[in-house]
Design a protein around this motif. Structure first.
Motif, PDB file in Angstrom:
ATOM      1  N   TYR A 145       0.820  -1.203   0.000  1.00 25.97           N
ATOM      2  CA  TYR A 145       0.000   0.000   0.000  1.00 25.97           C
ATOM      3  C   TYR A 145       0.856   1.257   0.000  1.00 25.97           C
ATOM      4  O   TYR A 145       0.502   2.262  -0.633  1.00 25.97           O
ATOM      5  CB  TYR A 145      -0.947  -0.006   1.198  1.00 25.97           C
ATOM      6  N   THR A 181      -8.042   0.931  -0.913  1.00 25.10           N
ATOM      7  CA  THR A 181      -9.151   0.392  -0.113  1.00 25.10           C
ATOM      8  C   THR A 181      -9.696  -0.892  -0.726  1.00 25.10           C
ATOM      9  O   THR A 181      -9.928  -1.885  -0.033  1.00 25.10           O
ATOM     10  CB  THR A 181     -10.265   1.433   0.001  1.00 25.10           C
ATOM     11  N   ALA A 192      -7.197  -3.734  -0.184  1.00 21.39           N
ATOM     12  CA  ALA A 192      -7.185  -4.206   1.207  1.00 21.39           C
ATOM     13  C   ALA A 192      -8.414  -5.049   1.516  1.00 21.39           C
ATOM     14  O   ALA A 192      -8.327  -6.097   2.174  1.00 21.39           O
ATOM     15  CB  ALA A 192      -7.089  -3.016   2.163  1.00 21.39           C
ATOM     16  N   TYR A 221      -2.978  -1.173   5.968  1.00 16.31           N
ATOM     17  CA  TYR A 221      -3.883  -0.218   5.314  1.00 16.31           C
ATOM     18  C   TYR A 221      -4.052   1.043   6.166  1.00 16.31           C
ATOM     19  O   TYR A 221      -3.941   2.168   5.666  1.00 16.31           O
ATOM     20  CB  TYR A 221      -5.219  -0.896   5.082  1.00 16.31           C
TER      21      TYR A 221
END
Length: 509
Positions: free
Chosen positions: A413, A457, A460, A493
């Motif tokens: 990320y 998002t 994740a 995340y």
């Protein structure tokens, strides 16, 4: 949306003295001249003043934000406005997690269970190993005549492929010195029976030479071994004895050909120790292993002394002429596997961190962003270890394997957001209300979050949901791996959107 821009372009052209535009606006030229005007007007950026560029860039940014995901603007504004509290809170949270890990993390002493405790098969295994078995032992085999094992041709994927023995050229069992040396070495193991944790009633506690000498001289030895046929006649006598009273040791004698008529290539001795193959802890195994290693060294020294005492003729006993005493046990393999995995767990973090840093720097060309990513990864690992402690897990083989997954999955990320941050330089410069470096950082981070936060998002969520299926497995190892990946996804995340964003917005380039 761009009508005001066209009006501004026309007005700018009039003010700058464009003759065609002036005549057309004033009506001094005819319609034919008006038709000759170009359909598009090439305008240099320098023709716009600062207010015009800022207004147009902000309108484009507003339209983009509404088209992608409106919550990203709120996220960017939150991170920028509260970046200092985020950094301070993250520091103390990671510090507290580090203290919890240092005080609460314990090393697992037993191998991980195969199945969950609530599985019926696991209960059966518990009953078999811990209830009905009153004697649980492991076998340590001592060998004479084997110097090592050649595993160059062994198949690592075949559990039955052990390799080929390398015979000890110094082991000539027709010599009296070698025979007495074997007897002396066996006496060392018998004398250390308490330290070596022999299991009572598990089997014989002496080697073939000890049993043979005992039978020859009788139960009352009184140290006399004159009746033993030492020398060249002993191998044939030992073979004959193994067919009668020594039947229990017959399989421990390795003949090159026919029993008694050929050379004795090797001799082994089996000792049973009080170590459960499954239930024994790593500490217990390690202490017994070290005791056997010390006893083996003493046995080699005892053999050398006995050979020097009884060697005859001109051949002096040198170190290279002394046979080697070796020992092995299947339960020692647990120590080897655990040490290998533990070594990997300690080596993999710096290697993975170096690889992550190299990839991050190659993608962003920014030293500060790379350091921010490494700090975020370190925080994620510490928080994951703290979660492991909070869950009551011990740091064993499975947990050591999971550690190798943390760094690689934590960088995913961060690298997406870092690349978006680096690519937003041109657009952020146009949006920034001033040329101050701090403002440009803020705009770059807002743009980066607006571009990739929805993507991060989604990634994740899909990763966590797919790996959450492992939590319903019956195999305990898979359950722990699934829980580690899910927890690391959530932690990575959150830290990327908050800690990493705050670090880059504050110290980035």
């Amino acid at each position: 949306a761009y009508a005001p821009l066209d009006a501004e372009v026309e007005l700018q052209s009039v003010e700058c003295g464009n003759p065609r535009a002036t005549d057309a606006a004033g009506g001094s030229r005819g319609e034919d001249d008006a038709k000759d005007l170009p359909s598009t007007v090439d305008v240099d950026d320098d023709a716009f003043d600062e207010d015009t560029r800022e207004g147009e860039a902000r309108r484009a940014r507003t339209n983009d934000g509404e088209r992608v995901f409106s919550a990203t603007d709120a996220l960017g504004a939150f991170v920028i406005a509260r970046r200092v509290p985020i950094l301070v809170a993250s520091f103390f949270v990671v510090l507290a997690a580090g203290v919890a890990v240092a005080e609460g993390l314990s090393v697992a002493e037993k191998p991980p269970p195969l199945l969950r405790p609530d599985t019926n098969l696991q209960r059966v295994q518990h009953l078999l190993f811990d209830v009905f078995y009153t004697e649980n032992w492991s076998t340590v085999r001592v060998a004479f005549g084997v110097s090592s094992v050649d595993r160059s041709a062994a198949d690592p994927n075949d559990p039955t492929s052990f390799g080929l023995p390398v015979w000890d050229a110094a082991f000539d069992f027709s010599k009296e010195s070698v025979q007495r040396g074997v007897l002396a070495a066996c006496e060392v193991f018998t004398g250390a029976r308490d330290t070596l944790r022999f299991t009572p009633s598990a089997g014989k506690e002496e080697c073939a030479m000890q049993a043979f000498v005992r039978d020859v001289v009788g139960d009352e030895r009184n140290g006399a071994t004159n009746d033993v046929p030492w020398g060249a006649d002993l191998p044939s006598a030992l073979a004959a004895w193994s067919l009668g009273n020594g039947r229990a040791w017959r399989e421990n004698l390795g003949w090159a050909g026919a029993e008694g008529a050929s050379a004795l290539t090797f001799l082994t001795a089996d000792y049973f120790v009080d170590l459960h193959p499954v239930a024994s802890t790593s500490g217990e195994i390690r202490s017994v292993f070290l005791a056997w290693e010390a006893a083996t060294r003493d046995a080699n020294e005892a053999m050398a002394r006995a050979m020097r005492e009884y060697e005859k003729g001109e051949d002096a006993v040198r170190k290279k002429n002394v046979p080697v005493v070796v020992q092995a046990c299947d339960v020692w393999n647990r120590l080897g596997v655990e040490e290998s995995i533990r070594h990997t767990a300690f080596v993999s973090p710096p290697v993975s961190s170096s690889a992550a840093a190299a990839i991050m720097f190659a993608a962003t060309r920014s030293f500060r962003v790379t350091v921010a990513a490494l700090a975020t990864i370190a925080a994620a690992v510490v928080l994951m270890l703290a979660a492991l402690v909070a869950a009551g897990w011990e740091f064993g083989v499975v947990e050591e394997l999971c550690v190798t997954l943390l760094i690689g999955s934590s960088i995913d990320y961060c690298i997406h957001l870092a690349v978006a941050y680096a690519e937003a330089e041109t657009e952020a410069a146009a949006i920034a209300s001033s040329s101050a470096l701090l403002d440009r950082r803020h705009e770059k981070m807002k743009l980066a979050l607006g571009h990739v936060a929805p993507t991060i998002t989604g990634a994740a969520v899909t990763t966590a949901v797919s790996c959450a299926m492992l939590l319903f497995c019956q195999v305990e190892v898979l359950v722990k791996i699934g829980a580690t990946i899910v927890a690391n996804t959530v932690v990575g995340y959150g830290l990327t959107l908050l800690l990493f964003s705050a670090l880059v917005a504050t110290y980035g380039e």
